[in-house]
Design a protein around this motif. Structure first.
Motif, PDB file in Angstrom:
ATOM      1  N   LYS A 298       0.851  -1.207   0.129  1.00  0.00           N
ATOM      2  CA  LYS A 298      -0.004   0.205   0.107  1.00  0.00           C
ATOM      3  C   LYS A 298       0.795   1.424  -0.017  1.00  0.00           C
ATOM      4  CE  LYS A 298      -2.090   2.361   3.358  1.00  0.00           C
ATOM      5  NZ  LYS A 298      -2.954   2.443   4.496  1.00  0.00           N
ATOM      6  N   GLU A 299       1.930   1.193   0.867  1.00  0.00           N
ATOM      7  CA  GLU A 299       2.660   2.487   0.980  1.00  0.00           C
ATOM      8  C   GLU A 299       3.435   2.660  -0.454  1.00  0.00           C
ATOM      9  OE1 GLU A 299       6.134   2.051   3.735  1.00  0.00           O
ATOM     10  OE2 GLU A 299       7.113   3.465   2.498  1.00  0.00           O
TER      11      GLU A 299
ATOM     12  N   ILE B 295       1.167   4.241  -2.969  1.00  0.00           N
ATOM     13  CA  ILE B 295       0.985   5.694  -2.378  1.00  0.00           C
ATOM     14  C   ILE B 295       2.150   6.391  -3.111  1.00  0.00           C
ATOM     15  CG2 ILE B 295       0.787   7.458  -0.647  1.00  0.00           C
ATOM     16  CD1 ILE B 295      -0.508   5.172   0.935  1.00  0.00           C
ATOM     17  N   ARG B 296       3.335   5.802  -2.853  1.00  0.00           N
ATOM     18  CA  ARG B 296       4.560   6.489  -3.214  1.00  0.00           C
ATOM     19  C   ARG B 296       4.533   6.659  -4.817  1.00  0.00           C
ATOM     20  NH1 ARG B 296       8.710   7.377   0.750  1.00  0.00           N
ATOM     21  NH2 ARG B 296       8.147   6.455   2.716  1.00  0.00           N
ATOM     22  N   LYS B 297       4.178   5.463  -5.483  1.00  0.00           N
ATOM     23  CA  LYS B 297       4.292   5.585  -6.847  1.00  0.00           C
ATOM     24  C   LYS B 297       3.219   6.619  -7.338  1.00  0.00           C
ATOM     25  CE  LYS B 297       5.380   2.436  -9.430  1.00  0.00           C
ATOM     26  NZ  LYS B 297       5.215   1.161 -10.416  1.00  0.00           N
ATOM     27  N   VAL B 298       2.149   6.654  -6.843  1.00  0.00           N
ATOM     28  CA  VAL B 298       1.018   7.555  -7.282  1.00  0.00           C
ATOM     29  C   VAL B 298       1.662   8.777  -7.096  1.00  0.00           C
ATOM     30  CG1 VAL B 298      -1.096   8.532  -6.698  1.00  0.00           C
ATOM     31  CG2 VAL B 298      -1.115   6.132  -6.918  1.00  0.00           C
ATOM     32  N   LEU B 299       2.175   9.006  -6.062  1.00  0.00           N
ATOM     33  CA  LEU B 299       2.842  10.505  -5.873  1.00  0.00           C
ATOM     34  C   LEU B 299       4.084  10.678  -6.703  1.00  0.00           C
ATOM     35  CD1 LEU B 299       2.310  10.752  -2.081  1.00  0.00           C
ATOM     36  CD2 LEU B 299       0.991  11.740  -3.795  1.00  0.00           C
TER      37      LEU B 299
ATOM     38  N   ASN C 214       1.466  -2.267 -10.581  1.00  0.00           N
ATOM     39  CA  ASN C 214       0.483  -1.250 -10.808  1.00  0.00           C
ATOM     40  C   ASN C 214      -0.159  -0.598  -9.304  1.00  0.00           C
ATOM     41  OD1 ASN C 214      -1.658   0.473 -11.544  1.00  0.00           O
ATOM     42  ND2 ASN C 214      -1.743  -0.399 -13.454  1.00  0.00           N
ATOM     43  N   PRO C 215       0.038   0.363  -9.065  1.00  0.00           N
ATOM     44  CA  PRO C 215      -0.475   0.844  -7.709  1.00  0.00           C
ATOM     45  C   PRO C 215      -1.934   0.805  -7.419  1.00  0.00           C
ATOM     46  CG  PRO C 215       0.281   2.754  -9.108  1.00  0.00           C
ATOM     47  CD  PRO C 215       0.398   1.435  -9.797  1.00  0.00           C
ATOM     48  N   ILE C 216      -2.854   0.586  -8.638  1.00  0.00           N
ATOM     49  CA  ILE C 216      -4.123   0.711  -8.330  1.00  0.00           C
ATOM     50  C   ILE C 216      -4.560  -0.345  -7.489  1.00  0.00           C
ATOM     51  CG2 ILE C 216      -6.300   1.110  -9.386  1.00  0.00           C
ATOM     52  CD1 ILE C 216      -5.044   0.741 -12.324  1.00  0.00           C
TER      53      ILE C 216
ATOM     54  N   LEU D  79      -3.823   0.039  -3.921  1.00  0.00           N
ATOM     55  CA  LEU D  79      -4.704   1.217  -3.140  1.00  0.00           C
ATOM     56  C   LEU D  79      -6.176   1.059  -3.186  1.00  0.00           C
ATOM     57  CD1 LEU D  79      -2.615   3.929  -4.450  1.00  0.00           C
ATOM     58  CD2 LEU D  79      -2.448   2.794  -2.518  1.00  0.00           C
ATOM     59  N   ARG D  80      -6.732   0.324  -4.061  1.00  0.00           N
ATOM     60  CA  ARG D  80      -8.083   0.129  -4.139  1.00  0.00           C
ATOM     61  C   ARG D  80      -8.844  -0.381  -3.019  1.00  0.00           C
ATOM     62  NH1 ARG D  80     -12.220   2.219  -5.897  1.00  0.00           N
ATOM     63  NH2 ARG D  80     -13.846   0.988  -6.322  1.00  0.00           N
TER      64      ARG D  80
ATOM     65  N   GLU E 135      -8.449  -1.835   1.219  1.00  0.00           N
ATOM     66  CA  GLU E 135      -7.578  -1.849   2.184  1.00  0.00           C
ATOM     67  C   GLU E 135      -8.056  -3.124   3.090  1.00  0.00           C
ATOM     68  OE1 GLU E 135      -5.629   0.830   5.680  1.00  0.00           O
ATOM     69  OE2 GLU E 135      -7.218   1.632   4.503  1.00  0.00           O
TER      70      GLU E 135
ATOM     71  N   LEU F 275      -3.129   6.138 -13.916  1.00  0.00           N
ATOM     72  CA  LEU F 275      -2.574   4.819 -13.198  1.00  0.00           C
ATOM     73  C   LEU F 275      -3.073   3.605 -14.191  1.00  0.00           C
ATOM     74  CD1 LEU F 275      -3.727   5.638  -9.694  1.00  0.00           C
ATOM     75  CD2 LEU F 275      -1.887   5.596 -10.383  1.00  0.00           C
TER      76      LEU F 275
ATOM     77  N   ARG G   2       2.006  12.035 -14.480  1.00  0.00           N
ATOM     78  CA  ARG G   2       1.197  12.039 -13.164  1.00  0.00           C
ATOM     79  C   ARG G   2       1.712  13.034 -12.252  1.00  0.00           C
ATOM     80  NH1 ARG G   2       0.828   6.424 -12.754  1.00  0.00           N
ATOM     81  NH2 ARG G   2       2.671   6.429 -11.401  1.00  0.00           N
TER      82      ARG G   2
ATOM     83  N   PHE H 185      -4.231  13.056  -5.982  1.00  0.00           N
ATOM     84  CA  PHE H 185      -5.347  11.904  -5.858  1.00  0.00           C
ATOM     85  C   PHE H 185      -5.716  11.909  -4.499  1.00  0.00           C
ATOM     86  CE2 PHE H 185      -2.518  10.029  -9.169  1.00  0.00           C
ATOM     87  CZ  PHE H 185      -3.483   9.493  -9.891  1.00  0.00           C
TER      88      PHE H 185
ATOM     89  N   ASN I 216      -5.656   6.271   2.119  1.00  0.00           N
ATOM     90  CA  ASN I 216      -4.251   5.797   1.840  1.00  0.00           C
ATOM     91  C   ASN I 216      -3.215   6.628   2.418  1.00  0.00           C
ATOM     92  OD1 ASN I 216      -4.788   3.369   0.378  1.00  0.00           O
ATOM     93  ND2 ASN I 216      -5.405   4.432  -1.550  1.00  0.00           N
TER      94      ASN I 216
ATOM     95  N   VAL J 143       0.233   6.801   4.773  1.00  0.00           N
ATOM     96  CA  VAL J 143       1.245   5.682   5.160  1.00  0.00           C
ATOM     97  C   VAL J 143       1.025   5.594   6.672  1.00  0.00           C
ATOM     98  CG1 VAL J 143       3.592   5.028   5.094  1.00  0.00           C
ATOM     99  CG2 VAL J 143       2.680   6.292   3.229  1.00  0.00           C
TER     100      VAL J 143
ATOM    101  N   LEU K  43       5.373  13.911   1.783  1.00  0.00           N
ATOM    102  CA  LEU K  43       5.622  12.680   0.711  1.00  0.00           C
ATOM    103  C   LEU K  43       5.399  13.287  -0.790  1.00  0.00           C
ATOM    104  CD1 LEU K  43       6.581   9.736   1.225  1.00  0.00           C
ATOM    105  CD2 LEU K  43       4.360   9.062   1.232  1.00  0.00           C
TER     106      LEU K  43
ATOM    107  N   TYR L 148       9.235  13.575  -4.330  1.00  0.00           N
ATOM    108  CA  TYR L 148       9.579  12.995  -5.677  1.00  0.00           C
ATOM    109  C   TYR L 148       9.563  14.181  -6.800  1.00  0.00           C
ATOM    110  CZ  TYR L 148       8.916   8.757  -3.303  1.00  0.00           C
ATOM    111  OH  TYR L 148       9.159   7.633  -2.194  1.00  0.00           O
TER     112      TYR L 148
END
Lengths: 832, 241
Positions: A738-739, A742-746, A824-826, A829-830, A832, B69, B96, B102, B108, B110, B121, B125
């Motif tokens: 999950k973490e 999140i990092r990837k989405v960010l 893939n981060p989806i 994250l979808r 929990e 995504l 993105r 998002f 979500n 951490v 966070l 990046y």
């Protein structure tokens, strides 16, 4: 209920194969290591316990400590007279026997062959040490000139063991003697410090009639003494009485103006037969012993490996607890008590331990034969009986199963059903367990790193031992043995001369010290102005020795055949007249640098021309004035474990034990040529010669084998640690999905994530290094101190071990990290 | 029958994104599922769009494709003047990172990081210097009213507070577009309203927002509602101004 537990347990394992593999395979390796070491340790502890009444049988040992240099040498050998004197002084002793190894020549049908482990005994050895017999009985050695052979030796010599009453001819000290065979011994098992092919009863005083000094010499440790105590006698009381006995029994001796007592530098001990093999005294041993430290080290390493496997088990079980949380909650909701749950999880871990043990036993059957032959130990896998591994196997399964399962069981059974079921939680972890896991991983890697360091240092020292400059040219030497035979007493010069003419031979020389020869000869040298003698090794050589050995002269000159004062040959057997003549005229000697320093000369050149008085002849005939004509560079003739000897070389024409042949041609042809020369001179003494490479390999064989065994177990430990890390990395990657999502989405890139995970796993390894380094440094410093010539303890192995561990760890987790980082981060994250 | 939407964004603003005949098909060994089926959608700069529809209608897939995504199986997706369909994963990640924030139904956050660190966070990046990161995090925390909780862990906050942190994190990198996937789904009514008011305020300040929701009352906060069924856009209507 139990069926349900077993079903669930097996399915839980089958569901996550990696986890099951790591647990089962890791445990199997740990258990195999444990069982192998157990067999080995038991074997080492079993030495001589099989001899009936072994608790009453003791070896008399003489431990030497130089008052001058503090050097120590604990010998299993002791002087002939000390045995007799101890027997007469302590009434608790029932019987005593003196044993010496003379390796006579075996003669049959005109053929002379060499012998090994033919021991002279001066009494009925079998009375003291009742070895099991195939033929004859314990009275076999009751008469002088009787002999017993082991079964296989009899078959080798006579083709049958039915030889009672036959005569055996042995040539010793130039004389052929006949012995009546009166018994056949069972072949001795390997777990004995005794090395016996034959026991021969002789009249020892008569045998040594021409050199009676040996019978009363308190400084000549040239045989073994065994005593049997009366039933119920206290060995401790005798041991305690020995110092007082030394004072009473050992007479003062005088040599010229010097007065000394053989008890000053020696202490006597009696050591039970069972303790000889692992005892402190390993000098002058009949067979190579072992030391307790090695055994204990192996045992510790085995336990560490097992411990690491159990830690993996605990770690992965708690780490994966979340996956079982729902099951626990459900069972609780359906009425399971906490105790039932604990039982269930402990049961599961016992199932894993059982499966692991089955694999371990299969591995054991496969690995024990090569392991045993490698260590030259008689290891056997037996399951039942007192020596069987049945009980340890059972114990190991239970201990591992319970130890590995208990903590996870309590941890898992603690979950509150309401919160787990309602919250649909996956991160139902308490922060404490993460810390515990980190601590355990740190511990595992600290152990692994420590073992890598030790392995590297042991390996380095092993290589160093073989390659350290010995002070002479060690290559291209053929060392010929057996020259000390009576028959060859005055044939040395002739042999050497003929050998020099063999094609491919560069030089040949006679000596009493060569590559890893084991005789040691010391004498006292009086330095003007000092009351006590300086102990210096004394060895007889000839003019050709320096060149043949490839030694270097650092000052003065070497012996010259043209100068009469260089020659100190004395007739044999000893004659008082010529000894007195030598004492009157004196002679020239060459010493090594260490001897020069001991005599008070830091600069070797300043020792040249000096005269000292040395004990070279019978003490009562006085000291011999010796003048130093040259100093040679220190040469290491023996193992690097032994300190360098201070040496005084004496030039003689007779009385040598070895011929050193330096060659440059084809080794095999040179050896054949040398053998022809030998056979042309004597057929009574068998030809024995060895190349220096072979001698060196033999010298360090046992050490190398132990080093390699240690390395193998160290590797095993590292593999087990990595398995654990691999499992934990898999789990962490999963848990941090999950973490990471999140990092990837960010906006984190794959390499950002990989770096993040790599760092997470690098931290414990860096901490592990900090723990492992000082411990390994301390242990290795002690170990290296056992060697006289040793490598320095530099930072390289430490840094290397740290980097290896880091590389292994990162390599281990890299696949997980990359896979997770790429996902893939989806999905993460979808839900929990 | 396909109801084609060709309305240009409200007030004639520049188009933020534009989808033409976009499809997303999931394939497994045996089953082929069409999650999006020929979507035409434009969102203009400064719009607040709500996507509604029953479970499984493709709302979230659409949001994921908008958020890059997920990639479309066919069709065109132009974001801010650039065709993004068919870009590599690392290019998409870069796009993105620079353009989109998002907000998730399940927040979500951490768990191991504090509120401040969670928000930060999103800047880690972006090569933003530490001092500037600090200032910007402070600013958005004030904006969503969570500054007093900066040092707390997510587990110490209420759901509404957690979602405010998530909103702050979505805002801190100043994205061109904010995507919210049922931002009120895990919140009670009061907290839900609170978050919706916040989004509305952000929209009023100029942020473009696309939000998936089940709740008609929350959809009312948006300027335009897109209804979906079985992977298609059924009908759109704009809220009366």
């Amino acid at each position: 209920m139990w069926r349900n537990y077993v079903t669930v347990g097996i399915r839980a394992l089958a569901k996550s194969r990696t986890y099951a593999f790591i647990n089962i395979f890791g445990l199997a390796m740990g258990m195999t290591a444990c069982l192998m070491i157990l067999l080995y340790v038991r074997y080492e502890l079993s030495y001589d316990r099989w001899i009936p009444g072994s608790d009453r049988i003791h070896q008399v040992q003489s431990w030497y400590k130089s008052q001058e240099t503090g050097q120590e040498a604990q010998l299993q050998m002791t002087p002939y007279i000390s045995g007799k004197s101890i027997r007469d002084s302590f009434p608790q002793i029932e019987s005593e026997v003196y044993v010496s190894n003379n390796n006579p020549v075996f003669s049959r049908d005109g053929q002379a062959t060499s012998t090994e482990d033919y021991l002279w005994v001066d009494g009925n050895f079998l009375d003291v040490v009742p070895l099991p017999m195939v033929r004859g009985d314990a009275s076999a050695l009751g008469q002088v000139n009787s002999a017993v052979l082991t079964q296989s030796e009899a078959r080798r010599r006579f083709g049958t063991d039915d030889v009672i009453g036959q005569t055996m001819t042995l040539i010793t000290r130039g004389v052929a003697r006949d012995f009546r065979i009166t018994g056949i011994l069972q072949d001795l098992p390997r777990n004995s410090h005794f090395r016996i092919n034959s026991l021969i009863r002789i009249d020892y005083p008569a045998y040594l009639g021409d050199t009676p000094d040996v019978l009363t010499c308190w400084g000549c440790q040239n045989g073994w003494v065994y005593v049997k105590l009366r039933p119920g006698a206290d060995a401790g009381a005798i041991e305690a009485g020995l110092p007082a006995w030394e004072d009473r029994a050992i007479p003062d001796e005088t040599a010229g103006e010097a007065r000394f007592n053989a008890g000053d530098d020696q202490d006597w001990h009696i050591v039970n037969l069972e303790d000889v093999h692992l005892g402190r005294a390993q000098g002058g041993a009949m067979s190579p012993g072992n030391d307790r430290t090695t055994i204990i080290t192996f045992a510790i390493v085995a336990l560490l490996i097992l411990g690491m496997a159990v830690v993996n088990f605990t770690n992965l079980a708690t780490a994966r607890a979340s996956q079982r949380a729902r099951e626990v909650a459900l069972r609780k909701a359906l009425g399971a008590t906490r105790r039932q749950l604990v039982m269930q999880f402990v049961g599961e871990s016992i199932i894993v331990a059982v499966v692991a043990m089955l694999i371990a036993l299969a591995l054991l059957e496969l690995l024990v034969p090569p392991f045993a032959s490698f260590l030259e130990a008689d290891l056997q896998v037996a399951y039942l009986g007192a020596d069987g591994i049945g009980l340890p196997v059972l114990g190991l399964v239970l201990v591992v199963g319970i130890l590995g399962g208990l903590y996870p069981a309590f941890f898992l059974s603690r979950f509150e059903p309401a919160s787990v079921l309602k919250a649909n939680k996956s991160s139902s972890e308490t922060p404490g367990t993460g810390r515990l896991r980190s601590a355990l991983v740190v511990a595992q890697f600290a152990v692994s790193i420590g073992l890598i360091i030790c392995t590297a240092i042991i390996y380095g020292q092993t290589v160093y031992a073989r390659t350290v400059d010995p002070g002479f040219r060690r290559d291209h030497i053929l060392q010929v043995d057996e020259l000390s035979r009576y028959q060859l007493l005055d044939k040395g010069e002739m042999l050497a001369e003929r050998m020099r003419r063999v094609p491919g031979v560069e030089a040949a020389g006679l000596t009493t010290i060569g590559v890893a020869t084991d005789n040691q000869n010391n004498t006292g040298v009086m330095v003007p102005g000092r009351p006590d003698p300086v102990t210096i090794g004394i060895y007889q050589v000839d003019e050709g020795f320096l060149g043949a050995m490839g030694m270097e002269l650092v000052a003065g000159r070497w012996f010259d055949a043209a100068r009469p004062m260089d020659d100190m040959t004395l007739p044999y057997p000893p004659e008082p007249a010529s000894q007195r003549a030598l004492a009157a005229r004196g002679g020239n000697i060459v010493i090594n640098e260490l001897a020069a320093r001991r005599l008070g000369f830091e600069d070797p050149a300043r020792a040249v021309g000096r005269t000292f008085r040395a004990g070279l002849i019978q003490n009562e005939l006085g000291l011999v004035p010796v003048t130093v004509i040259g100093v040679v560079r220190d040469a290491r003739f023996r193992s690097v474990r032994q300190p360098m000897d201070p040496i005084m070389f004496q030039n003689t024409n007779t009385g040598h034990s070895n011929i050193i042949v330096r060659f440059n041609g084809d080794p095999a042809q040179v050896r054949a040529g040398i053998e022809r020369v030998w056979k042309g001179v004597t057929t009574e003494v068998p030809f024995e010669a060895e190349f220096s490479d072979g001698i060196m390999a033999e010298l360090y064989e046992a050490e190398d084998a132990r080093a390699q065994t240690f390395a193998a177990f160290a590797m095993l430990a590292i593999v087990v640690a990595c398995l654990g890390l691999f499992g934990l990395a898999a789990f962490t990657a999963e848990r941090r999905t999950k973490e990471i999502g999140i990092r990837k989405v960010l906006g984190a890139r794959t390499r950002d994530i990989v770096r993040l995970l790599a760092w997470q796993f690098s931290k414990p390894i860096i901490v592990a290094n900090l723990i492992a380094w000082p411990v390994a440094w301390w242990m290795m410093r002690d170990w290296l101190n056992n060697f006289d010539a040793r490598i320095d303890l530099g930072p390289a192995p430490f840094v290397l071990a740290g980097l290896i561990a880091l590389a292994i760890a990162i390599g281990t987790i890299a696949t997980h990290a990359i896979r997770v980082a790429r996902a893939n981060p989806i999905h993460a994250l979808r839900y929990e | 029958m396909k109801e084609v939407d060709s309305i240009v964004g409200n007030e004639g603003n520049r188009l933020m994104l534009s989808m033409r005949e976009l499809s997303r098909v999931y394939r497994t060994d045996t089953v082929e599922t069409t999650a999006l089926d020929g979507i035409f959608l434009d969102v203009a700069d400064g719009e607040f769009v709500a996507i509604m529809g029953p479970s499984g209608c493709g709302k979230s897939t659409l949001l994921n494709v908008i958020g890059m995504l997920d990639s479309p199986s066919s069709g065109s997706y132009v974001f801010n003047g650039t065709e993004v369909a068919g870009l590599t994963e690392s290019k998409l990640a870069d796009f993105r990172k620079r353009n989109i924030g998002f907000i998730f139904q399940s927040f979500n956050l951490v768990d191991e990081l504090t509120v401040r660190e969670n928000i930060e966070l999103a800047l880690l990046y972006h090569n933003v210097p530490a001092a500037e990161r600090r200032a910007r995090v402070d600013e958005v925390m004030d904006k969503v009213g969570i500054a007093h909780r900066a040092k707390h862990r997510p587990s110490q906050l209420s759901g509404g507070q957690q979602q405010r942190v998530a909103v702050a994190r979505a805002l801190v990198a100043s994205p061109k577009l904010i995507l919210a996937d049922e931002p009120t789904g895990n919140l009670d009514t009061a907290h839900g309203e609170e978050v919706m008011k916040m989004l509305q305020a952000l929209n009023a300040e100029g942020s473009t927002i696309v939000m998936v929701t089940h709740s008609p009352s929350h959809a009312d906060y948006a300027g335009r509602v897109v209804n979906m069924l079985d992977g298609r856009i059924l009908v759109e209507h704009r809220r009366a101004a």
